[in-house]
Write an enzyme that holds these catalytic residues in place. Structure first.
Site, mmCIF file in Angstrom:
data_model
loop_
_atom_site.group_PDB
_atom_site.id
_atom_site.type_symbol
_atom_site.label_atom_id
_atom_site.label_comp_id
_atom_site.label_asym_id
_atom_site.label_seq_id
_atom_site.Cartn_x
_atom_site.Cartn_y
_atom_site.Cartn_z
ATOM 1 N N ASN A 8 28.841 34.161 46.681
ATOM 2 C CA ASN A 8 27.978 33.682 45.343
ATOM 3 C C ASN A 8 28.266 32.345 45.106
ATOM 4 O OD1 ASN A 8 26.269 35.813 44.114
ATOM 5 N ND2 ASN A 8 27.976 37.044 44.860
ATOM 6 N N ARG A 58 48.390 39.998 30.459
ATOM 7 C CA ARG A 58 46.968 39.577 30.613
ATOM 8 C C ARG A 58 46.835 38.165 29.540
ATOM 9 N NH1 ARG A 58 43.534 42.622 33.457
ATOM 10 N NH2 ARG A 58 44.222 44.691 33.682
ATOM 11 N N ARG A 84 39.661 40.266 37.831
ATOM 12 C CA ARG A 84 40.614 40.577 36.637
ATOM 13 C C ARG A 84 39.727 40.724 35.447
ATOM 14 N NH1 ARG A 84 44.812 42.283 38.754
ATOM 15 N NH2 ARG A 84 45.924 42.031 36.570
ATOM 16 N N ILE A 85 40.290 41.896 34.688
ATOM 17 C CA ILE A 85 39.670 42.067 33.381
ATOM 18 C C ILE A 85 40.173 41.098 32.351
ATOM 19 C CG2 ILE A 85 39.429 43.496 31.553
ATOM 20 C CD1 ILE A 85 39.425 45.944 33.645
ATOM 21 N N LEU A 86 39.158 40.323 31.753
ATOM 22 C CA LEU A 86 39.694 39.320 30.576
ATOM 23 C C LEU A 86 39.916 39.956 29.247
ATOM 24 C CD1 LEU A 86 36.999 36.936 32.039
ATOM 25 C CD2 LEU A 86 39.687 36.569 32.331
ATOM 26 N N ASN A 100 28.485 36.529 34.662
ATOM 27 C CA ASN A 100 28.925 37.276 35.654
ATOM 28 C C ASN A 100 27.905 38.002 36.247
ATOM 29 O OD1 ASN A 100 30.845 38.694 37.249
ATOM 30 N ND2 ASN A 100 30.304 40.687 35.957
ATOM 31 N N HIS A 102 26.877 41.342 38.717
ATOM 32 C CA HIS A 102 27.403 42.706 38.959
ATOM 33 C C HIS A 102 26.459 43.638 39.892
ATOM 34 C CE1 HIS A 102 29.402 46.271 38.156
ATOM 35 N NE2 HIS A 102 28.314 46.758 38.100
ATOM 36 N N SER A 129 22.774 42.401 38.615
ATOM 37 C CA SER A 129 22.377 42.045 37.233
ATOM 38 C C SER A 129 23.313 40.835 36.992
ATOM 39 C CB SER A 129 22.752 42.999 36.463
ATOM 40 O OG SER A 129 22.191 44.412 36.745
ATOM 41 N N ASP A 138 31.404 44.611 31.928
ATOM 42 C CA ASP A 138 30.028 44.624 32.488
ATOM 43 C C ASP A 138 28.971 45.453 31.382
ATOM 44 O OD1 ASP A 138 30.731 44.173 35.025
ATOM 45 O OD2 ASP A 138 31.215 46.205 35.599
HETATM 46 C C1 GRF Z 1 29.549 40.484 44.542
HETATM 47 O O1 GRF Z 1 29.128 41.719 44.687
HETATM 48 C C2 GRF Z 1 29.433 40.200 42.895
HETATM 49 O O2 GRF Z 1 28.294 41.155 42.486
HETATM 50 C C3 GRF Z 1 30.759 41.107 42.246
HETATM 51 O O3 GRF Z 1 31.818 40.659 43.365
HETATM 52 C C4 GRF Z 1 31.287 40.633 44.669
HETATM 53 C C5 GRF Z 1 31.513 39.122 45.024
HETATM 54 O O4 GRF Z 1 31.119 38.748 46.204
HETATM 55 N N1 GRF Z 1 30.747 40.884 40.888
HETATM 56 P P1 GRF Z 1 31.262 37.222 46.696
HETATM 57 O O5 GRF Z 1 32.943 36.943 46.558
HETATM 58 O O6 GRF Z 1 30.601 36.489 45.900
HETATM 59 O O7 GRF Z 1 30.751 37.373 48.367
#
Ligand code: GRF
Length: 209
Positions: A8, A58, A84-86, A100, A102, A129, A138
């Site tokens: 991503n 944390r 990590r959970i913030l 984010n 997800h 999403s 999330d």
């Molecule tokens: C993705 O599936 C994203 O939706 C989730 O973590 C994964 C990250 O993949 N939050 P990448 O490291 O971007 O390939």
């Protein structure tokens, strides 16, 4: 902020964000071996490794993240596979300024192993999403979703690969909206082009399966 492969991140690097007045200032990873760091370095983007294991709790880990982000004078945080959970305190400091992505059609399937859970449930539609980050995991305001059909013979890996393709389309799109002021958060409502939205924008993709 990343923890892993960074596909991503790569989609964001390739997305020509400067066209919408944005650029990626820096990439923070909580893992030194994250491939995402190599992608950032190859693109000439500053990187920082801030490992959660180096902090007793944390709150102190998040404070270190916060300091780095302030030093970079950023406007927005994009979580891209940051595992990590913030803390609620950190999230509150960046309210309306953190997105984010997800891999599910939220609010369904928060948390991990979304593809396996979708297959186990027999759902026919799945996707991903982009949402603002709030203290609920999330659970923030959904900006946009990519939707695809689940194939009868899909494995979790095949499904994950197709959802990833969608992620690489919708995350840069949402970030362009953010950078150009098309979307924002006001009084905990998603604003799109000046209008309060109650439904996310869903894009349907007809990927082969
Ligand atoms: C993705 O599936 C994203 O939706 C989730 O973590 C994964 C990250 O993949 N939050 P990448 O490291 O971007 O390939």
């Amino acid at each position: 902020m990343v923890s892993g492969n960074g596909s991503n991140l790569q989609a964001l690097i390739d997305a020509d964000l400067p066209l919408s007045n944005g650029h990626i200032v820096g990439v923070i990873s909580n893992r030194a071996d994250a491939y995402a760091l190599k992608r950032a370095q190859a693109a000439g983007i500053a990187t920082a490794i801030i490992m959660h294991r180096d902090y007793p709790n944390r709150t102190l880990f998040d404070a270190a993240l916060h300091q780095q982000l302030l030093a970079w004078q950023i406007d927005y945080i994009l979580l891209a596979g940051f595992m990590r959970i913030l803390t609620p305190q950190f999230v509150a400091q960046w309210a309306g300024r953190m997105l984010n992505i997800h891999p599910s059609l939220l609010p369904a399937y928060k948390g991990l192993n979304t593809h396996q859970r979708v297959l186990a449930s027999g759902d026919r539609l799945h996707g991903c999403s982009v949402h603002f980050v709030t203290a609920e995991l999330d659970g923030g305001q959904i900006i946009t979703q990519g939707v695809l059909q689940v194939g009868v013979h899909d494995t979790p890996e095949q499904l994950a690969a197709r959802v990833h393709q969608l992620e690489h389309q919708i995350y840069p799109m949402a970030v362009r909206w953010l950078c150009s002021g098309i979307i924002s958060l006001k009084n905990q409502h998603l604003i799109f082009n000046g209008q309060s939205q109650t439904q996310p924008f869903q894009l349907y993709f007809d990927l082969n399966y």
